[in-house]
Design a protein around this motif. Structure first.
Motif, PDB file in Angstrom:
ATOM      1  N   CYS A 122     -10.119   2.713  -1.897  1.00 13.31           N
ATOM      2  CA  CYS A 122      -9.225   2.025  -0.965  1.00 13.31           C
ATOM      3  C   CYS A 122      -9.079   2.803   0.338  1.00 13.31           C
ATOM      4  CB  CYS A 122      -7.853   1.823  -1.609  1.00 13.31           C
ATOM      5  SG  CYS A 122      -7.843   0.649  -2.982  1.00 13.31           S
ATOM      6  N   GLY A 128     -15.698   2.458   2.153  1.00 14.31           N
ATOM      7  CA  GLY A 128     -15.151   2.614   0.814  1.00 14.31           C
ATOM      8  C   GLY A 128     -16.128   3.263  -0.141  1.00 14.31           C
ATOM      9  N   TRP A 179      -7.459  -5.930   4.220  1.00 17.39           N
ATOM     10  CA  TRP A 179      -8.838  -6.326   4.529  1.00 17.39           C
ATOM     11  C   TRP A 179      -8.883  -7.793   4.966  1.00 17.39           C
ATOM     12  CZ3 TRP A 179     -13.419  -4.422   1.002  1.00 17.39           C
ATOM     13  CH2 TRP A 179     -14.636  -4.695   1.629  1.00 17.39           C
ATOM     14  N   THR A 188      -4.507  -2.909  -0.131  1.00 15.38           N
ATOM     15  CA  THR A 188      -5.755  -2.706   0.605  1.00 15.38           C
ATOM     16  C   THR A 188      -6.478  -4.022   0.838  1.00 15.38           C
ATOM     17  OG1 THR A 188      -6.018  -0.461  -0.268  1.00 15.38           O
ATOM     18  CG2 THR A 188      -7.998  -1.558   0.551  1.00 15.38           C
ATOM     19  N   THR A 229     -12.194   2.292   2.378  1.00 16.35           N
ATOM     20  CA  THR A 229     -12.237   0.929   2.905  1.00 16.35           C
ATOM     21  C   THR A 229     -11.385   0.813   4.161  1.00 16.35           C
ATOM     22  OG1 THR A 229     -12.610  -0.014   0.702  1.00 16.35           O
ATOM     23  CG2 THR A 229     -11.712  -1.489   2.383  1.00 16.35           C
ATOM     24  N   GLY A 236      -4.366  -0.984  -4.545  1.00 18.69           N
ATOM     25  CA  GLY A 236      -5.500  -1.907  -4.459  1.00 18.69           C
ATOM     26  C   GLY A 236      -5.111  -3.248  -3.873  1.00 18.69           C
ATOM     27  N   LEU A 266       0.828  -1.208   0.000  1.00 19.56           N
ATOM     28  CA  LEU A 266       0.000   0.000   0.000  1.00 19.56           C
ATOM     29  C   LEU A 266       0.862   1.257   0.000  1.00 19.56           C
ATOM     30  CD1 LEU A 266      -2.836   1.360   0.359  1.00 19.56           C
ATOM     31  CD2 LEU A 266      -2.425   1.216   2.816  1.00 19.56           C
TER      32      LEU A 266
END
Length: 504
Positions: free
Chosen positions: A282, A262, A229, A225, A285, A222, A46
């Motif tokens: 992102c 998000g 998650w 992220t 989120t 992406g 990230l």
């Protein structure tokens, strides 16, 4: 264990203690801890994607190295300072468990469902992720060696006390009844406010570096992220310390808050840019995941819809705080982590449910305003204020002290900032376009004449000024490329651009 050992009283007591734990709980927390570890490379990707190319690898290195530093610190004395049961001052532990001495099969101080050795591993991963988040404060101008020394000191004098306050049985916040499920204080406020303080001590980047800044690789943003998650499911679900119903509610709440966070952030960005921003999605989120950290084990799922919406919206607007404060928080650690953590902590005062708290068959609690527990609001507020104030002051103090030590100044030189941290600190590159240029300049490779690469079209194309449409349909050019002669790397100096003549 041989037959003789099996008959000794001490071995019998150990086996009896081991048999008291549910093997499913042990397996669940082991996997959850591994998922939390997976957040470390997620952070690295990230941060790498969000930075400029010339400083991308230095952030990956800093996150990876901070992980190793924290593992040592937690083994050395971090766990003892955070969780030693014989300390009674309510602020920080003692060295009873120095070097993990005595950390074996006894029930952990956090939950009787787990042995202390497993609990210490799980909590270590939380510390690693927190330090990894904080490394975003180095972005594009911080030196990595002093940052590692800072990390060891920061975890010792800031993170360990914050953990002791809320999760140790002797902590003042724990005794006072603060509701913080998985680390809104130690992890989120700790990393977010500390990132702001570290950025303040470092100072702003060169103003030219701030013009028209854009992430260099949104695909990595992406990827990082979604790795985060995935890990956050173990982060929050595992904080129920067993494969129980409270863990499953925490997982559901995590998913809901992230999805709504998000979506709201992306919609807010669309109103200005008229584009569906991937970076915006992102960012929202992560804001939702952060807000779910302190709240996911206390709320019913409908409440997490509100958590996600508020996190996505408020954290989006909080990105403007750094401009008001004139602090160059390059990766928005304060807006995402500190503000998101505060939102989750404060919403616990309204929506915490005693029925959700009790679903681990161990914990009890009065709930929040929905259960007429009015005093929970000022308890949560006081905890937020104390955590923010302590974190900012102590982080700035530790950073300033290290910065004054000869040879350990935290910030690179202006020349190093211009060249990029990868060049001056790491000596390697996340994506080395320089070698590609060398290959293209090798005339024999592609059959071009040597003169084509001297003053012809290729050089014009290399230094062309690209234009990119903005959200209003107008065009603006990339100010980062205003000076064609500016060197991004030693390897780009003219004398290092070797040109091979074509074969005769």
């Amino acid at each position: 264990m041989d037959a003789g050992d099996a008959l000794t009283p001490s071995s019998g007591r150990v086996m009896a203690r081991v048999s008291q734990y549910d093997r499913g709980d042990l397996a669940f927390i082991t996997v959850a801890g591994a998922m939390v570890f997976f957040m470390v490379p997620g952070l690295a990707f990230l941060y790498s994607g969000l930075s400029r190319r010339k400083s991308a690898l230095s952030l990956i290195w800093a996150v990876a190295a901070s992980n190793a530093i924290v593992i040592f610190q937690w083994y050395f004395w971090g766990y003892s300072l955070a969780f030693s049961t014989s300390a009674s001052n309510g602020f920080i532990g003692n060295l009873k468990n120095f070097g993990l001495m005595g950390v074996e099969a006894e029930p952990s101080p956090g939950s009787p469902l787990l042995p202390e050795i497993l609990y210490s591993f799980f909590q270590m991963e939380f510390a690693c992720v927190t330090a990894g988040i904080l490394m975003g404060g180095l972005a594009e101008r911080g030196r990595v060696l002093p940052a590692m020394i800072f990390t060891f000191c920061w975890v010792t004098v800031v993170y360990c006390p914050l953990v002791c306050w809320i999760w140790s049985t002797h902590g003042w916040a724990f005794k006072w009844g603060v509701l913080d499920f998985a680390g809104g204080g130690p992890v989120e406020i700790g990393s977010g406010v500390a990132g702001l303080a570290y950025s303040w001590v470092l100072g702003r980047r060169n103003e030219r570096e701030l013009l028209n800044f854009r992430p260099h690789n949104v695909s990595l943003v992406g990827l990082g992220t979604f790795m985060l998650w995935f890990g956050w499911i173990g982060f929050n679900g595992g904080s129920a310390f067993g494969a129980n119903l409270r863990a499953f509610f925490a997982i559901w709440n995590t998913m809901i808050a992230a999805a709504f966070g998000g979506s709201v952030w992306c919609l807010l960005d669309f109103r200005i840019e008229r584009r569906w921003s991937m970076v915006g999605f992102c960012s929202g989120t992560i804001a939702g995941l952060v807000a779910a950290t302190p709240s996911s084990g206390f709320l019913k799922p409908w409440s997490s819809v509100i958590v996600g919406i508020l996190a996505g919206g408020i954290c989006n607007f909080a990105t403007k705080v750094k401009f008001l404060l004139r602090i160059d928080d390059a990766l928005d650690l304060f807006a995402e982590h500190a503000v998101g953590g505060i939102i989750g902590l404060m919403l616990n005062a309204f929506f915490a449910s005693p029925s959700i708290i009790a679903m681990d068959d161990v914990s009890t609690g009065p709930g929040g305003w929905v259960n007429h527990n009015w005093k929970q609001l000022y308890i949560q507020f006081a905890y937020v204020v104390a955590t923010c104030a302590y974190t900012f002051v102590m982080t700035a103090f530790v950073a300033k002290v290290i910065d004054m030590i000869p040879g350990l100044h935290l910030r690179s030189t202006p020349e190093g900032e211009m060249l990029g941290m990868d060049e001056v600190e790491i000596g390697e590159f996340a994506t080395d376009y320089i070698e590609l240029r060398r290959d293209v300049a090798d005339c024999s490779t592609f059959g071009f004449s040597r003169d084509y690469f001297k003053n012809g079209d290729a050089m014009d194309e290399r230094h062309a000024q690209p234009t990119v449409p903005n959200g209003n349909g107008a065009a603006h050019h990339d100010h980062t490329n205003d000076e064609p002669e500016r060197l991004e790397s030693v390897a780009e100096k003219p004398e290092n651009r070797e040109v091979t003549p074509p074969p005769q």
